[in-house]
Design an enzyme around this catalytic site. Sequence first.
Site, PDB file in Angstrom:
ATOM      1  N   LEU A 152       0.841  -1.196   0.000  1.00 29.67           N
ATOM      2  CA  LEU A 152       0.000   0.000   0.000  1.00 29.67           C
ATOM      3  C   LEU A 152       0.873   1.243   0.000  1.00 29.67           C
ATOM      4  CD1 LEU A 152      -2.457  -1.085   2.859  1.00 29.67           C
ATOM      5  CD2 LEU A 152      -2.632  -1.568   0.403  1.00 29.67           C
ATOM      6  N   CYS A 263       8.922   3.797   4.607  1.00 33.33           N
ATOM      7  CA  CYS A 263       9.188   2.466   4.037  1.00 33.33           C
ATOM      8  C   CYS A 263      10.526   2.348   3.316  1.00 33.33           C
ATOM      9  CB  CYS A 263       8.052   2.074   3.104  1.00 33.33           C
ATOM     10  SG  CYS A 263       6.461   2.108   3.926  1.00 33.33           S
ATOM     11  N   LYS A 322       5.891  13.047   0.343  1.00 27.87           N
ATOM     12  CA  LYS A 322       5.308  13.078  -1.000  1.00 27.87           C
ATOM     13  C   LYS A 322       3.921  13.691  -0.836  1.00 27.87           C
ATOM     14  CE  LYS A 322       3.187   8.540  -0.778  1.00 27.87           C
ATOM     15  NZ  LYS A 322       2.929   7.287  -1.449  1.00 27.87           N
TER      16      LYS A 322
HETATM   17  C1  UGA Z   1       6.073   2.334  -0.707  1.00 25.37           C
HETATM   18  C2  UGA Z   1       5.724   1.364  -1.848  1.00 25.37           C
HETATM   19  O1  UGA Z   1       5.450   2.094  -3.051  1.00 25.37           O
HETATM   20  C3  UGA Z   1       4.509   0.513  -1.470  1.00 25.37           C
HETATM   21  O2  UGA Z   1       4.286  -0.455  -2.497  1.00 25.37           O
HETATM   22  C4  UGA Z   1       4.823  -0.223  -0.159  1.00 25.37           C
HETATM   23  O3  UGA Z   1       3.737  -1.020   0.269  1.00 25.37           O
HETATM   24  C5  UGA Z   1       5.113   0.801   0.916  1.00 25.37           C
HETATM   25  O4  UGA Z   1       6.254   1.598   0.498  1.00 25.37           O
HETATM   26  C6  UGA Z   1       5.428   0.039   2.183  1.00 25.37           C
HETATM   27  O5  UGA Z   1       6.460  -0.613   2.235  1.00 25.37           O
HETATM   28  O6  UGA Z   1       4.575  -0.020   3.071  1.00 25.37           O
HETATM   29  P1  UGA Z   1       5.177   4.729   0.101  1.00 25.37           P
HETATM   30  O7  UGA Z   1       6.351   4.735   1.016  1.00 25.37           O
HETATM   31  O8  UGA Z   1       3.835   5.105   0.632  1.00 25.37           O
HETATM   32  O9  UGA Z   1       4.995   3.259  -0.549  1.00 25.37           O
HETATM   33  O10 UGA Z   1       5.489   5.754  -1.043  1.00 25.37           O
HETATM   34  P2  UGA Z   1       5.906   5.773  -2.585  1.00 25.37           P
HETATM   35  O11 UGA Z   1       4.816   6.370  -3.377  1.00 25.37           O
HETATM   36  O12 UGA Z   1       6.434   4.459  -3.016  1.00 25.37           O
HETATM   37  O13 UGA Z   1       7.109   6.841  -2.527  1.00 25.37           O
HETATM   38  C7  UGA Z   1       8.271   6.631  -1.746  1.00 25.37           C
HETATM   39  C8  UGA Z   1       9.271   7.763  -1.964  1.00 25.37           C
HETATM   40  O14 UGA Z   1       9.816   7.725  -3.254  1.00 25.37           O
HETATM   41  C9  UGA Z   1       8.662   9.169  -1.807  1.00 25.37           C
HETATM   42  O15 UGA Z   1       9.584   9.988  -1.126  1.00 25.37           O
HETATM   43  C10 UGA Z   1       8.497   9.641  -3.242  1.00 25.37           C
HETATM   44  O16 UGA Z   1       8.523  11.041  -3.379  1.00 25.37           O
HETATM   45  C11 UGA Z   1       9.707   8.999  -3.895  1.00 25.37           C
HETATM   46  N1  UGA Z   1       9.533   8.802  -5.348  1.00 25.37           N
HETATM   47  C12 UGA Z   1       8.592   7.938  -5.807  1.00 25.37           C
HETATM   48  C13 UGA Z   1      10.367   9.489  -6.228  1.00 25.37           C
HETATM   49  O17 UGA Z   1      11.238  10.294  -5.821  1.00 25.37           O
HETATM   50  N2  UGA Z   1      10.204   9.270  -7.573  1.00 25.37           N
HETATM   51  C14 UGA Z   1       9.293   8.402  -8.068  1.00 25.37           C
HETATM   52  O18 UGA Z   1       9.219   8.255  -9.312  1.00 25.37           O
HETATM   53  C15 UGA Z   1       8.449   7.728  -7.161  1.00 25.37           C
END
Ligand code: UGA
Length: 460
Positions: A152, A263, A322
């Site tokens: 999630l 995460c 984010k």
């Molecule tokens: C992440 C995973 O996407 C989920 O599948 C997982 O279940 C979750 O961790 C967990 O382990 O519980 P989340 O931490 O909510 O989810 O957020 P993401 O949307 O994955 O983003 C994580 C970080 O990466 C944020 O800081 C975001 O800004 C950064 N990000 C994401 C980027 O810098 N570039 C991208 O293209 C995508």
Amino acid sequence: MHIAMIGAGYVGLTTSTCLAKLGHVVWCHDIDLERIERIEAGDIPIFEPGLAEAIMDVRESGNLHFSASAASTVADATAIMLAVGTPSRPDGDIDITQVESAARLIAPHLASGAVVIIKSTVSVGTSRRIREAIAETRGSLDFSVASNPEFLREGSAMADFLYPDRIVIGADDRHSAQVLQAIYAPLVKQNDVPILLTGTANAELIKHAANAFLALKIGFINDVANLCEEAGADILEVAQGIGLDHRIGSNFLMPGPGYGGSCFPKDTRAFAATARRHNAPQPLIEALIARNDERKAQLARRVINVAGKRSARVCILGAAFKKNTDDVRESPAITIIAELLNAGLKVAAHDPQARRNAERLLPAACWADCPYEAARESELVVIATEWDDYRELDLPRLASLMSGRRVFDFRNVLDPAAAQAAGLDYWGIGRAKAPARRLRASAGTGSPAFDRSVAAPGLL
Ligand code: UGA
């Protein structure tokens, strides 16, 4: 099915609500009784789009209940899910103390045939250890321990639960596999979701390896963005070109100030630490962890160098890690603000949802109610979180309020041409150095790396 959830945090609350929406009867318990009281009073302690309304609906339908008693929560449950905290240990691996104490808490109340399901993100081998912990007190009981990792994302957790790419069931015996399949049967029927049935060790590793891989994609694109800046290329077009290859895919190729949240930083550290423990080191992930830390510091230095004089006022837009969340854990924005304050700069900051959490960590920053108030009299503006509110900023108004002209867009949310038309000196991530100067030299062609008089960029 009667399901018990131990832990009413982010994962426990969202999962309980969605399982209740699927038609199961869910009882949710948390050792933090104040939290349970708050939720029962309709005060949902986390911000997650759609969650508060969904909780209200499923409580009204009689499918979701909260309880201050672990014994009554677990008593008649066929499946007991553990969704408690798994913080980092000093060596980077996961501290499973809370999972172990939750297991000991429920052990005396388990009925014969009960399946304990670990939802918390844990290192490989944890299900086996939890099985041993329960057997210490209930050795003669017929029970199973299974692993069912969650995927999630904060901000879209409900949709991720109801429309997942896959469900991973880690079961070491037939009974627990059947119980988990029955739990997800309504979802599989409704949305045709693929289920991967595997063992507990594989399921535990799938979760950590998936997050490590996604984090690698981000680390890679951030390094390519650095190269684009130096080489006069545009990362958005480069990322689009890479992502169109189906083997690579376009997701998680958005450059930014580094990954954050509860995460990726924790899971990459845990993955690397577990691998070291098993004598199978993961040098790519070790390097990624160091690069991601460096990136936040590197971008903070960039701001400090441009802000110049000590005590200059800098405006930071965004504090959450984010958009669509109020979570500031390991947020790059928080690290950057802290570095600026340490360098003696004055920071005025704004975030539409995370202000309360951020203010607690950084009371020395001046927290504003709206982005324009934060930008007033600022030498420069930094966009640190990709909130839609910032995409829609009135740029001429922003420019008129600032004392300087520079905008650092660490999330590439603004249109560079619109920012420049508003008189701002725009700098986006991976979009070539000093774009204002180069754009003038290339006579309005838009991207410095692309001659728009020949054709518009993008797919034709
Ligand atoms: C992440 C995973 O996407 C989920 O599948 C997982 O279940 C979750 O961790 C967990 O382990 O519980 P989340 O931490 O909510 O989810 O957020 P993401 O949307 O994955 O983003 C994580 C970080 O990466 C944020 O800081 C975001 O800004 C950064 N990000 C994401 C980027 O810098 N570039 C991208 O293209 C995508």
